[in-house]
Design an enzyme around this catalytic site. Structure first.
Site, mmCIF file in Angstrom:
data_model
loop_
_atom_site.group_PDB
_atom_site.id
_atom_site.type_symbol
_atom_site.label_atom_id
_atom_site.label_comp_id
_atom_site.label_asym_id
_atom_site.label_seq_id
_atom_site.Cartn_x
_atom_site.Cartn_y
_atom_site.Cartn_z
ATOM 1 N N GLY A 116 -0.275 0.058 -4.911
ATOM 2 C CA GLY A 116 -1.579 -0.550 -4.677
ATOM 3 C C GLY A 116 -2.585 -0.016 -5.668
ATOM 4 O O GLY A 116 -2.665 1.202 -5.871
ATOM 5 N N TYR B 2 12.340 -4.283 -6.468
ATOM 6 C CA TYR B 2 11.204 -4.157 -7.372
ATOM 7 C C TYR B 2 10.100 -3.199 -6.917
ATOM 8 O O TYR B 2 9.582 -2.432 -7.719
ATOM 9 C CB TYR B 2 10.609 -5.557 -7.602
ATOM 10 C CG TYR B 2 9.259 -5.564 -8.257
ATOM 11 C CD1 TYR B 2 9.107 -5.097 -9.567
ATOM 12 C CD2 TYR B 2 8.129 -6.011 -7.581
ATOM 13 C CE1 TYR B 2 7.866 -5.087 -10.180
ATOM 14 C CE2 TYR B 2 6.883 -6.007 -8.189
ATOM 15 C CZ TYR B 2 6.762 -5.542 -9.479
ATOM 16 O OH TYR B 2 5.542 -5.526 -10.071
ATOM 17 N N CYS C 73 0.859 -1.177 0.000
ATOM 18 C CA CYS C 73 0.000 0.000 0.000
ATOM 19 C C CYS C 73 0.896 1.228 0.000
ATOM 20 O O CYS C 73 2.074 1.154 0.310
ATOM 21 C CB CYS C 73 -0.873 0.049 1.256
ATOM 22 S SG CYS C 73 -2.025 -1.318 1.392
ATOM 23 N N ASN D 4 0.273 0.941 5.734
ATOM 24 C CA ASN D 4 1.007 0.090 4.804
ATOM 25 C C ASN D 4 1.760 -0.948 5.620
ATOM 26 O O ASN D 4 2.537 -0.588 6.499
ATOM 27 C CB ASN D 4 1.979 0.954 3.989
ATOM 28 C CG ASN D 4 3.015 0.146 3.225
ATOM 29 O OD1 ASN D 4 4.120 0.603 2.999
ATOM 30 N ND2 ASN D 4 2.667 -1.047 2.805
ATOM 31 N N GLY D 5 1.531 -2.224 5.333
ATOM 32 C CA GLY D 5 2.244 -3.277 6.047
ATOM 33 C C GLY D 5 1.293 -4.369 6.485
ATOM 34 O O GLY D 5 0.175 -4.481 5.977
#
Ligand code: SF4
Length: 513
Positions: free
Chosen positions: A66, A280, A39, A140-141
């Site tokens: 995301g 990436y 995210c 995020n996570g």
């Protein structure tokens, strides 16, 4: 406030519930075998302009993190106003949706679901009321103890609106905000375990904080006469901002009318930033630990050429993410670099279902060959990662179908043998090619002439300043934050107390304020 809709803030309307067209269905992944990003989060205080507009443009720079849903919450110091919906930022927001989002403080989120299903009720920001007023939270996570915390919250009488672990953070914050921002974040960080970079909107401040291992990124800086915190530095560029500080493990940033300040909310455990951010996930124009990621990926290509040399005519990237590493491989090996496949940039996330015949065409939907660059050549094919090996196999076949004499696959991510529990959706262990096959077996499965991976040491070395401060768990199985057995993305999909949510069908609707 009457609240008959999950996660609903003041003024929120249900008018668009269930009225969406098929364009709100779950998007189709075009045979993309890469790990899925997690995210992106943003927090903004913009005294000279509407925060929503700044967040909207900054979110575009985080779209790669995301693509399932997006949302913005803002405050004018009194009410929180919010809009969230399924889809890309360009599909979720237009002028009409942005206009009501009035206020100089706000947070934004773009989501790929790593905990909880990809449905509207799990879209973020998460909204809650608290002792200090309305708040919104973006995360995020992945929390590894969210299941236990959810049960504890339910026992304490809380009703949880979503099936995402992020709501646990929001509910715990609500319980502690009366302590003041530093102490509230500190209290929450004592309870939650896992990987998290979080932004929070209260009526008079924006907070950002990062887990004590610093697994997911978070940076803070200036934007005009205000301040911003975001997952990646690339989000600052389109809004004329400048990064001033990489939020450290366990650190909280507090942004309000008096400026931006930092505090250590929890002791740093150890720097273990996700190596995949460097390989990436993060955008190549972002910087982490002071290293530009395009350069890091070129370094990885150089290391790969040293470790896995091969005699060939041309170095070909898998577009777009393989390009910097292929250039590094070419520079180190002296083998010329050529693009040999064009990527269809706009089909990546479509909502239109392909029919069976189109499905069988596989990678053709996304990549088109430049036959003149392929025919009769001995090719080094450079890509960032192999997860299940399905896409790489199709690309190798495509190259041979176009007349390649030899195809030598070179991969900058070391073999992925273990799943990620820190916010990256890869696959279960049994689906990971390198977990169930030897490298020669994977090479045979791909139909390639040779296959070579970059070593863990080589990949770490290529990160420069981050070397020695990395999470390597999906490569070596050494998880820096211990993970409970049986943890899955859908762990909370049938929570005990979400009866009212039965009306929210998969992927439908928008949530407006
Ligand atoms: S397990 Fe792998 S993908 Fe997950 S945080 Fe660690 S390095 Fe990143």
């Amino acid at each position: 406030m009457q609240n008959d809709w999950p996660n609903r803030a003041k003024g929120e309307s249900r008018q668009s519930q269930g009225q969406s067209s098929g364009s709100q269905a779950t998007p189709i992944e075009w045979h993309d075998d890469r790990p899925k990003e997690e995210c992106g989060v943003i927090g903004v205080y913009s005294p000279d302009s509407q925060a929503a507009r700044q967040i909207f443009f900054a979110l575009f720079a985080l779209q790669h993190r995301g693509q399932e849903s997006a949302g913005i919450a803002v405050t004018d110091g009194h009410d929180v106003r919010m809009h969230r919906a399924m889809g890309l930022i360009s599909q979720v927001f237009d002028e009409e949706k942005l206009l009501p989002l009035v206020g100089d403080m706000g947070i934004g989120h773009t989501r790929y679901s790593t905990s909880g299903a990809s449905v509207l009720r799990n879209a973020q920001p998460i909204y809650c009321t608290s002792s200090v007023g309305e708040i919104a939270v973006a995360h995020n996570g992945n929390l590894i103890n969210a299941n236990q915390l959810r049960q504890e919250l339910v026992q304490e009488g809380e009703t949880l609106d979503t099936t995402a672990d992020s709501e646990v953070i929001a509910r715990l914050l609500v319980k502690n905000l009366h302590l003041g921002p530093e102490n509230a974040v500190s209290a929450v960080m004592k309870r939650i375990k896992g990987a998290y970079s979080v932004t929070v909107l209260t009526p008079n401040m924006v907070l950002g904080f990062r887990d004590p291992n610093g697994v997911r990124p978070l940076v803070a800086g200036r934007i005009g006469s205000g301040w911003m915190v975001a997952s990646e530095s690339c989000a600052f560029w389109p809004v004329g901002g400048e990064v001033e500080h990489e939020v450290g493990p366990g650190e909280v940033v507090i942004i309000d009318q008096s400026g931006m300040r930092f505090a250590q909310a929890a002791p740093k455990v150890k720097d273990t930033m996700c190596l995949f951010e460097f390989i990436y996930f993060a955008r190549p124009d972002s910087e982490m630990y002071g290293e530009g990621l395009y350069q890091v990926r070129e370094n990885m290509g150089r290391e790969l050429a040293k470790e896995q040399p091969v005699d060939a005519d041309v170095v070909v990237p898998v577009p777009d993410s393989g390009i910097p590493a292929a250039q590094g491989f070419s520079q180190e090996s002296g083998i010329p670099f050529h693009e040999a496949m064009m990527k269809s940039r706009y089909i990546h996330r479509t909502f239109i279902q392909p029919d069976q015949r189109l499905r069988e065409l596989g990678v053709r939907m996304k990549l088109a060959p430049l036959k003149g660059q392929i025919n009769g050549k001995r090719i080094v094919l450079v890509d960032d990662s192999i997860v299940r090996a399905t896409t790489t196999k199709q690309i190798v076949k495509l190259l041979f179908d176009c007349g390649a004499r030899e195809v030598h696959v070179r991969i900058t991510a070391p073999p992925i043998k273990y799943p990620c529990f820190y916010g990256i959706d890869m696959a279960s262990k049994g689906e990971l090619a390198a977990a169930v096959m030897s490298i020669p077996e994977i090479c045979k499965h791909l139909g390639a002439n040779t296959l070579g991976y970059l070593s863990i040491e080589g990949a770490s070395r290529a990160t420069g300043g981050a070397n020695g401060k990395l999470c390597l768990a999906c490569f070596n199985g050494e998880y820096p934050i211990s993970v409970p057995a049986g943890m899955t993305k859908m762990a909370f999909e049938e929570p005990p107390d979400v009866g009212q949510l039965a009306t929210v069908t998969r992927g439908q609707g928008t949530l407006d304020f």
